[in-house]
Design a protein around this motif. Structure first.
Motif, PDB file in Angstrom:
ATOM      1  N   THR A  94     -17.158  12.416 -53.423  1.00 59.91           N
ATOM      2  CA  THR A  94     -16.989  13.449 -52.398  1.00 59.91           C
ATOM      3  C   THR A  94     -15.604  13.337 -51.773  1.00 59.91           C
ATOM      4  N   ILE A  95     -15.191  14.392 -51.113  1.00 57.98           N
ATOM      5  CA  ILE A  95     -13.894  14.390 -50.432  1.00 57.98           C
ATOM      6  C   ILE A  95     -13.843  13.288 -49.388  1.00 57.98           C
ATOM      7  N   LEU A  96     -14.932  13.136 -48.621  1.00 58.61           N
ATOM      8  CA  LEU A  96     -14.957  12.117 -47.575  1.00 58.61           C
ATOM      9  C   LEU A  96     -14.852  10.713 -48.149  1.00 58.61           C
ATOM     10  N   ASP A  97     -15.623  10.417 -49.190  1.00 56.84           N
ATOM     11  CA  ASP A  97     -15.575   9.081 -49.792  1.00 56.84           C
ATOM     12  C   ASP A  97     -14.171   8.767 -50.302  1.00 56.84           C
ATOM     13  N   ALA A  98     -13.558   9.736 -50.949  1.00 57.00           N
ATOM     14  CA  ALA A  98     -12.215   9.515 -51.477  1.00 57.00           C
ATOM     15  C   ALA A  98     -11.223   9.273 -50.344  1.00 57.00           C
ATOM     16  N   ALA A  99     -11.314  10.059 -49.286  1.00 61.02           N
ATOM     17  CA  ALA A  99     -10.408   9.874 -48.147  1.00 61.02           C
ATOM     18  C   ALA A  99     -10.564   8.479 -47.557  1.00 61.02           C
ATOM     19  N   MET A 100     -11.804   8.026 -47.383  1.00 63.90           N
ATOM     20  CA  MET A 100     -12.051   6.699 -46.822  1.00 63.90           C
ATOM     21  C   MET A 100     -11.443   5.606 -47.699  1.00 63.90           C
ATOM     22  N   HIS A 101     -11.594   5.757 -49.014  1.00 61.78           N
ATOM     23  CA  HIS A 101     -11.063   4.740 -49.924  1.00 61.78           C
ATOM     24  C   HIS A 101      -9.535   4.755 -49.993  1.00 61.78           C
ATOM     25  N   ILE A 107      -7.769   7.068 -45.213  1.00 60.49           N
ATOM     26  CA  ILE A 107      -7.653   8.249 -44.355  1.00 60.49           C
ATOM     27  C   ILE A 107      -8.954   8.410 -43.598  1.00 60.49           C
ATOM     28  N   ASN A 108      -8.901   8.374 -42.306  1.00 59.38           N
ATOM     29  CA  ASN A 108     -10.094   8.313 -41.464  1.00 59.38           C
ATOM     30  C   ASN A 108     -10.462   9.698 -40.946  1.00 59.38           C
ATOM     31  N   LEU A 109     -11.242  10.439 -41.737  1.00 56.55           N
ATOM     32  CA  LEU A 109     -11.726  11.748 -41.333  1.00 56.55           C
ATOM     33  C   LEU A 109     -12.999  11.593 -40.505  1.00 56.55           C
ATOM     34  N   PRO A 110     -13.298  12.552 -39.637  1.00 55.95           N
ATOM     35  CA  PRO A 110     -14.528  12.455 -38.840  1.00 55.95           C
ATOM     36  C   PRO A 110     -15.763  12.611 -39.717  1.00 55.95           C
TER      37      PRO A 110
END
Length: 337
Positions: free
Chosen positions: A21-28, A31-34
């Motif tokens: 997912t976009i969120l999982d990729a950002a976290m890895h 990048i700290n998205l809400p």
């Protein structure tokens, strides 16, 4: 194939692997998205799809309406790219970022708090500690890889144990084990801390709204605030169905007696015959709050519990003037698998 996502307005770019997912990729990629629940129920991860196509995944209609989706919204905890993307979302302040880790732990002990809520304390290896913010959660990883999310119900200032409040789910395999087959020293694996639900640095009075085990993360916030000597005002509204569903009332009463800046209001939405002598508030918790306030324009709101409660309470607080940007929530969902 992997796709590239460009984040606006920061201009940062990151790669999303197939099935991610976009969120999982950002976290890895740091990048700290809400985000909140990570399962499409709360809507905290909602952002704008500026360019490109995604698989929207599975989500609850309360988290994102068809109208919002038509206007370009997407839930980044569920959406997977089908092309390179440009998305719009804000980033959480790095000063509040914590490292997500995967760790083993042992079940130290457990006790029933109500007829259907168990408190479980987990002990990490002696050389390990988990750095987390009061209000965040962990995901317990089952042997088959499935995950169960539970908020941490203790202050990070006392991290010898991680305390979880686990509600029994009828026909739920994991909670059935917790309530009937749990053994001390049992080994669990988990990942965390997760979530952007934590007490913000502010002098504003805070309205805290908890439904059921939503009291867990709220309790952790209050515990931490009192130990740090915060002087801002806190008013907790705790909604349950019947009096037997209330828990930790002695702790809340003690805090109210010891801290002039704290008070709490319980409410029963469906009191039974055994509650005939109840003299407190009745009704859904979002109906109770306006009985105490007519203007919340200078407040912050922290909401934790079932998604319908969180949504209703959020609307009620905003109708009383609370700024949407000052509302923070953690919506709980339960799996029967």
């Amino acid at each position: 194939m992997a796709y590239t996502v460009k984040l606006e307005p920061s201009g940062k770019q990151f790669e999303v692997a197939p099935g991610q997912t976009i969120l999982d990729a950002a976290m890895h990629h740091g990048i700290n998205l809400p985000y909140g629940c990570r399962n499409g129920a709360c809507g905290d991860c909602k952002g704008k799809l500026v360019a490109g196509q995604v698989d929207y995944g599975q989500y609850q209609p309360t988290a994102m309406s068809e109208e919002e989706r038509a206007q370009g919204a997407a839930l980044f905890c569920q959406a997977q790219p089908q092309s390179d993307l440009v998305i719009e979302a804000y980033e959480i302040d790095d000063a509040k970022k914590t490292e997500v880790r995967r760790l083993p732990c042992r079940v130290h002990d457990a006790r029933k708090l109500t007829h259907d809520i168990m408190e479980v304390r987990l002990k990490l290896p002696s050389a390990e500690r988990l750095q987390f913010l009061a209000g965040q959660y962990i995901e317990v990883i089952l042997k088959d890889g499935r995950r169960r999310a539970f908020s941490i119900a203790n202050s990070p200032l006392h991290d010898d144990f991680l305390t979880l409040h686990i509600r029994y789910v009828p026909s739920g395999e994991f909670t059935e084990h917790v309530f009937t087959g749990l053994k001390p020293k049992e080994i669990w694996n988990f990942e965390g801390p997760l979530g952007n639900f934590y007490l913000r640095d502010s002098d504003r009075p805070a309205i805290l709204v908890a439904g059921g085990t939503g009291l867990g993360p709220i309790k952790a916030m209050l515990e931490t605030a009192f130990e740090e000597g915060l002087e801002r005002d806190f008013h907790l509204f705790f909604g349950v169905r019947a009096r037997r569903d209330l828990y930790l009332t002695e702790t809340l009463d003690q805090w109210q007696a010891e801290h002039p800046n704290f008070r709490w209001t319980p409410a029963l939405s469906d009191p039974g015959e055994e509650d005939a002598d109840w003299s407190g508030e009745t009704g859904y918790i979002h109906e109770v709050i306006p009985r105490y306030y007519d203007d919340l324009s200078g407040h912050e709101g922290y909401l934790a519990g079932p998604p319908p409660m969180v949504e209703a309470a959020s609307e009620a607080l905003q109708q009383l003037g609370l700024d949407k940007d000052r509302l923070f929530s953690d919506a709980f969902t339960y799996s029967v698998e």
